[in-house]
Design a protein around this motif. Structure first.
Motif, PDB file in Angstrom:
ATOM      1  N   PHE A 112      21.800  24.801 -34.765  1.00  0.00           N
ATOM      2  CA  PHE A 112      21.891  25.274 -33.385  1.00  0.00           C
ATOM      3  C   PHE A 112      22.248  24.127 -32.451  1.00  0.00           C
ATOM      4  O   PHE A 112      23.065  24.281 -31.539  1.00  0.00           O
ATOM      5  CB  PHE A 112      20.562  25.901 -32.967  1.00  0.00           C
ATOM      6  N   ALA A 113      21.642  22.946 -32.683  1.00  0.00           N
ATOM      7  CA  ALA A 113      21.943  21.773 -31.855  1.00  0.00           C
ATOM      8  C   ALA A 113      23.366  21.286 -32.077  1.00  0.00           C
ATOM      9  O   ALA A 113      24.022  20.799 -31.135  1.00  0.00           O
ATOM     10  CB  ALA A 113      20.948  20.651 -32.154  1.00  0.00           C
ATOM     11  N   MET A 114      23.882  21.425 -33.287  1.00  0.00           N
ATOM     12  CA  MET A 114      25.239  20.974 -33.577  1.00  0.00           C
ATOM     13  C   MET A 114      26.282  21.901 -32.957  1.00  0.00           C
ATOM     14  O   MET A 114      27.302  21.447 -32.430  1.00  0.00           O
ATOM     15  CB  MET A 114      25.448  20.893 -35.095  1.00  0.00           C
ATOM     16  N   ILE A 115      26.031  23.204 -33.020  1.00  0.00           N
ATOM     17  CA  ILE A 115      26.998  24.180 -32.522  1.00  0.00           C
ATOM     18  C   ILE A 115      26.903  24.349 -31.013  1.00  0.00           C
ATOM     19  O   ILE A 115      27.906  24.556 -30.325  1.00  0.00           O
ATOM     20  CB  ILE A 115      26.792  25.528 -33.230  1.00  0.00           C
ATOM     21  N   VAL A 138      24.146  23.531 -50.427  1.00  0.00           N
ATOM     22  CA  VAL A 138      24.134  22.216 -49.781  1.00  0.00           C
ATOM     23  C   VAL A 138      22.712  21.839 -49.399  1.00  0.00           C
ATOM     24  O   VAL A 138      21.940  22.668 -48.922  1.00  0.00           O
ATOM     25  CB  VAL A 138      25.030  22.206 -48.524  1.00  0.00           C
ATOM     26  N   LYS A 139      22.383  20.567 -49.616  1.00  0.00           N
ATOM     27  CA  LYS A 139      21.090  20.016 -49.222  1.00  0.00           C
ATOM     28  C   LYS A 139      21.321  18.921 -48.188  1.00  0.00           C
ATOM     29  O   LYS A 139      22.201  18.081 -48.358  1.00  0.00           O
ATOM     30  CB  LYS A 139      20.369  19.433 -50.443  1.00  0.00           C
ATOM     31  N   VAL A 140      20.537  18.950 -47.120  1.00  0.00           N
ATOM     32  CA  VAL A 140      20.645  17.954 -46.054  1.00  0.00           C
ATOM     33  C   VAL A 140      19.317  17.226 -45.918  1.00  0.00           C
ATOM     34  O   VAL A 140      18.253  17.860 -45.907  1.00  0.00           O
ATOM     35  CB  VAL A 140      21.011  18.619 -44.712  1.00  0.00           C
ATOM     36  N   ILE A 141      19.371  15.904 -45.831  1.00  0.00           N
ATOM     37  CA  ILE A 141      18.182  15.105 -45.575  1.00  0.00           C
ATOM     38  C   ILE A 141      18.454  14.220 -44.365  1.00  0.00           C
ATOM     39  O   ILE A 141      19.584  13.787 -44.135  1.00  0.00           O
ATOM     40  CB  ILE A 141      17.783  14.244 -46.785  1.00  0.00           C
ATOM     41  N   ARG A 149      21.201  10.562 -34.734  1.00  0.00           N
ATOM     42  CA  ARG A 149      20.446  11.022 -35.896  1.00  0.00           C
ATOM     43  C   ARG A 149      21.360  10.932 -37.110  1.00  0.00           C
ATOM     44  O   ARG A 149      22.548  11.284 -37.047  1.00  0.00           O
ATOM     45  CB  ARG A 149      19.958  12.453 -35.690  1.00  0.00           C
ATOM     46  N   PHE A 150      20.805  10.462 -38.215  1.00  0.00           N
ATOM     47  CA  PHE A 150      21.595  10.191 -39.413  1.00  0.00           C
ATOM     48  C   PHE A 150      21.185  11.158 -40.528  1.00  0.00           C
ATOM     49  O   PHE A 150      19.996  11.329 -40.813  1.00  0.00           O
ATOM     50  CB  PHE A 150      21.395   8.739 -39.860  1.00  0.00           C
ATOM     51  N   ASN A 184      30.331  13.930 -54.084  1.00  0.00           N
ATOM     52  CA  ASN A 184      30.598  14.728 -52.888  1.00  0.00           C
ATOM     53  C   ASN A 184      29.607  14.443 -51.767  1.00  0.00           C
ATOM     54  O   ASN A 184      29.512  15.216 -50.814  1.00  0.00           O
ATOM     55  CB  ASN A 184      30.579  16.220 -53.221  1.00  0.00           C
ATOM     56  N   MET A 185      28.857  13.359 -51.861  1.00  0.00           N
ATOM     57  CA  MET A 185      27.893  13.019 -50.822  1.00  0.00           C
ATOM     58  C   MET A 185      28.604  12.685 -49.511  1.00  0.00           C
ATOM     59  O   MET A 185      29.649  12.039 -49.512  1.00  0.00           O
ATOM     60  CB  MET A 185      27.043  11.828 -51.245  1.00  0.00           C
ATOM     61  N   GLN A 186      28.049  13.154 -48.414  1.00  0.00           N
ATOM     62  CA  GLN A 186      28.594  12.871 -47.095  1.00  0.00           C
ATOM     63  C   GLN A 186      27.500  12.286 -46.208  1.00  0.00           C
ATOM     64  O   GLN A 186      26.341  12.695 -46.290  1.00  0.00           O
ATOM     65  CB  GLN A 186      29.143  14.136 -46.435  1.00  0.00           C
ATOM     66  N   ILE A 187      27.879  11.324 -45.378  1.00  0.00           N
ATOM     67  CA  ILE A 187      26.970  10.737 -44.390  1.00  0.00           C
ATOM     68  C   ILE A 187      27.433  11.200 -43.018  1.00  0.00           C
ATOM     69  O   ILE A 187      28.583  10.958 -42.624  1.00  0.00           O
ATOM     70  CB  ILE A 187      26.962   9.194 -44.469  1.00  0.00           C
ATOM     71  N   ARG A 188      26.565  11.871 -42.309  1.00  0.00           N
ATOM     72  CA  ARG A 188      26.900  12.445 -41.010  1.00  0.00           C
ATOM     73  C   ARG A 188      26.001  11.853 -39.927  1.00  0.00           C
ATOM     74  O   ARG A 188      24.812  11.618 -40.152  1.00  0.00           O
ATOM     75  CB  ARG A 188      26.735  13.969 -41.033  1.00  0.00           C
TER      76      ARG A 188
END
Length: 230
Positions: free
Chosen positions: A190-193, A44-47, A133-134, A79-83
């Protein structure tokens, strides 16, 4: 178990985690060259994308944003996701600065105005002030490829998708932050969990905290010779 052990690069031996532990629940296997390696074999790649205020743009600019964003969606991975990561805004630094002004201000009216401002900001932060944050995430799924693949193949595919997103979103006036190091991913997860702990502590500070405690115990523990009689 420290955070750095969870995302350790040395996976030559599979670790048996106890039932109900965070390590067993966490679907991440490791971070490698800015790529998230999942336990199920996906990469997985996150930007991170810095947004623009759409309603402050002119009508022509709004049309261009819609056009280029729609163009990107046509070629984006399925399978792109926007979080969106939502956190309460940190106003501690601003309040500390106002507190310093309050202590040095001699005019009573100005002091009252500063005190009112501090009270207003605290109330606003408690009720509505948030930081968003996007992120865009897309993955390389081995099952979708017939030929044998390597990590470099997955990394190359994800970098190509990142380039496409960066090029089209730039046309929308959005800046895409480069996420190519493992430290950024560690801080993010870490910030998410740990939403509350992350406000006052960073992942790197955890290891330092254990080291400090360990060092303190070494220096304060009594020597075997203490209390010995000759």
């Amino acid at each position: 178990m420290k955070l750095k052990d969870i995302f350790s690069k040395d996976r030559s031996q599979e670790i048996e985690y106890y039932e109900g532990s965070t390590q067993k629940w966490l679907p991440v296997k490791e971070f490698k060259d800015g790529v998230i390696v999942m336990k199920d074999g996906r990469y997985v790649k996150v930007i991170e994308v810095l947004p623009v205020n759409f309603y402050l743009k002119s009508e022509t600019e709004q049309q261009n944003i819609i056009y280029y964003y729609a163009s990107y969606l046509k070629i984006a991975p399925d399978n792109m996701q926007i979080r969106v990561l939502t956190q309460k805004a940190d106003i501690s630094t601003y309040l500390e600065r106002l507190g310093g002004f309050l202590e040095t201000e001699n005019n009573d009216e100005c002091r009252n105005m500063i005190a009112d401002e501090m009270s207003f900001v605290e109330q606003l932060s408690y009720n509505v002030a948030v930081k968003k944050r996007f992120f865009i995430a897309f993955d390389f799924t081995p099952k979708g490829f017939d030929k044998a693949y390597t990590f470099e193949d997955a990394k190359r595919y994800l970098e190509d998708e990142e380039y496409k997103a960066r090029r089209y979103l730039a046309q929308c006036g959005m800046e895409v932050l480069e996420v190519s190091d493992n430290a950024f991913l560690t801080d993010l997860f870490f910030a998410m969990i740990n939403k509350y702990t992350a406000k006052s502590m960073k992942p790197g500070q955890i290891g330092g905290m254990y080291d400090e405690v360990h060092t303190c115990l070494l220096y304060t523990s009594p020597s075997p010779r203490d209390g010995a009689t000759s």
